[in-house]
Design an enzyme around this catalytic site. Structure first.
Site, PDB file in Angstrom:
ATOM      1  N   HIS A  22      -6.437  18.580  25.040  1.00  0.00           N
ATOM      2  CA  HIS A  22      -5.803  18.088  26.261  1.00  0.00           C
ATOM      3  C   HIS A  22      -6.808  18.227  27.403  1.00  0.00           C
ATOM      4  O   HIS A  22      -7.369  19.317  27.607  1.00  0.00           O
ATOM      5  CB  HIS A  22      -4.580  18.942  26.611  1.00  0.00           C
ATOM      6  CG  HIS A  22      -3.483  18.949  25.590  1.00  0.00           C
ATOM      7  ND1 HIS A  22      -2.343  18.190  25.718  1.00  0.00           N
ATOM      8  CD2 HIS A  22      -3.337  19.638  24.425  1.00  0.00           C
ATOM      9  CE1 HIS A  22      -1.540  18.411  24.684  1.00  0.00           C
ATOM     10  NE2 HIS A  22      -2.119  19.294  23.887  1.00  0.00           N
ATOM     11  N   HIS A  68      -6.574  18.002  18.623  1.00  0.00           N
ATOM     12  CA  HIS A  68      -6.650  17.271  19.892  1.00  0.00           C
ATOM     13  C   HIS A  68      -6.927  18.238  21.019  1.00  0.00           C
ATOM     14  O   HIS A  68      -6.495  19.393  20.991  1.00  0.00           O
ATOM     15  CB  HIS A  68      -5.378  16.466  20.159  1.00  0.00           C
ATOM     16  CG  HIS A  68      -4.098  17.252  20.062  1.00  0.00           C
ATOM     17  ND1 HIS A  68      -3.531  17.583  18.855  1.00  0.00           N
ATOM     18  CD2 HIS A  68      -3.291  17.765  21.014  1.00  0.00           C
ATOM     19  CE1 HIS A  68      -2.411  18.263  19.070  1.00  0.00           C
ATOM     20  NE2 HIS A  68      -2.255  18.404  20.380  1.00  0.00           N
ATOM     21  N   ASN A  76      -3.988  23.415  21.477  1.00  0.00           N
ATOM     22  CA  ASN A  76      -2.976  24.279  20.882  1.00  0.00           C
ATOM     23  C   ASN A  76      -3.188  24.316  19.377  1.00  0.00           C
ATOM     24  O   ASN A  76      -3.341  23.271  18.739  1.00  0.00           O
ATOM     25  CB  ASN A  76      -1.578  23.742  21.202  1.00  0.00           C
ATOM     26  CG  ASN A  76      -1.278  23.784  22.690  1.00  0.00           C
ATOM     27  OD1 ASN A  76      -1.611  24.755  23.362  1.00  0.00           O
ATOM     28  ND2 ASN A  76      -0.663  22.734  23.210  1.00  0.00           N
ATOM     29  N   CYS A 100      -3.505   9.636  13.594  1.00  0.00           N
ATOM     30  CA  CYS A 100      -4.269   8.711  12.755  1.00  0.00           C
ATOM     31  C   CYS A 100      -3.726   7.292  12.922  1.00  0.00           C
ATOM     32  O   CYS A 100      -4.500   6.326  12.965  1.00  0.00           O
ATOM     33  CB  CYS A 100      -4.220   9.147  11.288  1.00  0.00           C
ATOM     34  SG  CYS A 100      -5.232  10.597  10.897  1.00  0.00           S
ATOM     35  N   CYS A 129       0.243  10.695   9.591  1.00  0.00           N
ATOM     36  CA  CYS A 129      -0.204  11.422  10.784  1.00  0.00           C
ATOM     37  C   CYS A 129      -0.093  10.490  11.985  1.00  0.00           C
ATOM     38  O   CYS A 129      -0.672   9.403  11.999  1.00  0.00           O
ATOM     39  CB  CYS A 129      -1.643  11.907  10.622  1.00  0.00           C
ATOM     40  SG  CYS A 129      -2.361  12.556  12.158  1.00  0.00           S
ATOM     41  N   HIS A 148      -9.374  13.095  10.228  1.00  0.00           N
ATOM     42  CA  HIS A 148      -8.167  13.928  10.294  1.00  0.00           C
ATOM     43  C   HIS A 148      -8.545  15.388  10.077  1.00  0.00           C
ATOM     44  O   HIS A 148      -8.771  15.824   8.939  1.00  0.00           O
ATOM     45  CB  HIS A 148      -7.116  13.501   9.276  1.00  0.00           C
ATOM     46  CG  HIS A 148      -5.874  14.325   9.408  1.00  0.00           C
ATOM     47  ND1 HIS A 148      -4.909  14.076  10.359  1.00  0.00           N
ATOM     48  CD2 HIS A 148      -5.470  15.438   8.751  1.00  0.00           C
ATOM     49  CE1 HIS A 148      -3.966  14.991  10.271  1.00  0.00           C
ATOM     50  NE2 HIS A 148      -4.284  15.840   9.303  1.00  0.00           N
ATOM     51  N   HIS A 168      -2.962  17.080  14.213  1.00  0.00           N
ATOM     52  CA  HIS A 168      -4.271  16.406  14.205  1.00  0.00           C
ATOM     53  C   HIS A 168      -4.994  16.994  15.404  1.00  0.00           C
ATOM     54  O   HIS A 168      -4.484  16.902  16.544  1.00  0.00           O
ATOM     55  CB  HIS A 168      -4.081  14.883  14.333  1.00  0.00           C
ATOM     56  CG  HIS A 168      -5.348  14.078  14.279  1.00  0.00           C
ATOM     57  ND1 HIS A 168      -5.553  13.061  13.357  1.00  0.00           N
ATOM     58  CD2 HIS A 168      -6.473  14.118  15.035  1.00  0.00           C
ATOM     59  CE1 HIS A 168      -6.740  12.506  13.558  1.00  0.00           C
ATOM     60  NE2 HIS A 168      -7.322  13.134  14.573  1.00  0.00           N
TER      61      HIS A 168
HETATM   62  P1  DGP Z   1       0.504  19.566  21.238  1.00  0.00           P
HETATM   63  O1  DGP Z   1       1.844  20.084  21.698  1.00  0.00           O
HETATM   64  O2  DGP Z   1      -0.653  20.415  21.732  1.00  0.00           O
HETATM   65  O3  DGP Z   1       0.470  19.339  19.762  1.00  0.00           O
HETATM   66  O4  DGP Z   1       0.315  18.165  21.968  1.00  0.00           O
HETATM   67  C1  DGP Z   1       0.738  16.962  21.436  1.00  0.00           C
HETATM   68  C2  DGP Z   1       0.759  15.984  22.563  1.00  0.00           C
HETATM   69  O5  DGP Z   1       0.863  14.690  22.010  1.00  0.00           O
HETATM   70  C3  DGP Z   1       1.933  16.144  23.531  1.00  0.00           C
HETATM   71  O6  DGP Z   1       1.430  16.517  24.811  1.00  0.00           O
HETATM   72  C4  DGP Z   1       2.580  14.778  23.581  1.00  0.00           C
HETATM   73  C5  DGP Z   1       1.589  13.889  22.907  1.00  0.00           C
HETATM   74  N1  DGP Z   1       2.174  12.824  22.131  1.00  0.00           N
HETATM   75  C6  DGP Z   1       3.092  12.962  21.119  1.00  0.00           C
HETATM   76  N2  DGP Z   1       3.394  11.767  20.600  1.00  0.00           N
HETATM   77  C7  DGP Z   1       2.660  10.866  21.289  1.00  0.00           C
HETATM   78  C8  DGP Z   1       2.536   9.446  21.201  1.00  0.00           C
HETATM   79  O7  DGP Z   1       3.155   8.765  20.382  1.00  0.00           O
HETATM   80  N3  DGP Z   1       1.688   8.837  22.068  1.00  0.00           N
HETATM   81  C9  DGP Z   1       0.975   9.557  22.990  1.00  0.00           C
HETATM   82  N4  DGP Z   1       0.174   8.862  23.820  1.00  0.00           N
HETATM   83  N5  DGP Z   1       1.048  10.890  23.088  1.00  0.00           N
HETATM   84  C10 DGP Z   1       1.888  11.535  22.256  1.00  0.00           C
END
Ligand code: DGP
Length: 112
Positions: A100, A98, A85, A6, A3, A45, A96
């Protein structure tokens, strides 16, 4: 477990951390959609909103205690948006849970 978030929590993948406590981690989104774009995640997780249950609800509630503190620290006194989302139709890309936190400018009045 393979993940991405994670691994970020464990420090194996670098991130720009803005907050951490025993159950919550927050860091800047790599692809910001607003001047301020922070991701707030549980250290456990939980795959998505669909995975919230009676056993992890306190940890999720802690996220919502922390979000206003992060917003204040980020200077979002004029407001901000919180989005999670869940699943394919919502384009969830990281499995995982999250949240925003978006702000720092006038956001669109459309959410989809
Ligand atoms: P979602 O599309 O709702 O699953 O949002 C996932 C978010 O995670 C997306 O806005 C970009 C962010 N993201 C993906 N990979 C990484 C990463 O390696 N580092 C950071 N800081 N953010 C990431």
């Amino acid at each position: 477990m393979d993940c991405l978030f994670c691994a970020i929590i464990r420090g194996e993948i670098p991130s720009t951390k803005v907050y951490e406590d025993e159950s919550v981690f927050a860091f800047r989104d790599i692809n910001p959609q607003a001047p301020t774009h922070v991701l707030v995640i549980p250290k456990s997780h939980i795959p998505s909103v669909d995975g919230i249950n009676g056993e992890n609800a306190v940890e999720v509630a802690n996220i919502f205690r922390v979000i206003p503190k992060i917003a204040a620290a980020e200077g979002l006194s004029n407001g901000y948006r919180v989005i999670s989302n869940c699943g394919a139709d919502a384009c969830q890309s990281v499995k995982h849970l999250h949240f925003h936190v978006l702000g720092g400018a006038q956001l669109s009045d459309k959410m989809a």
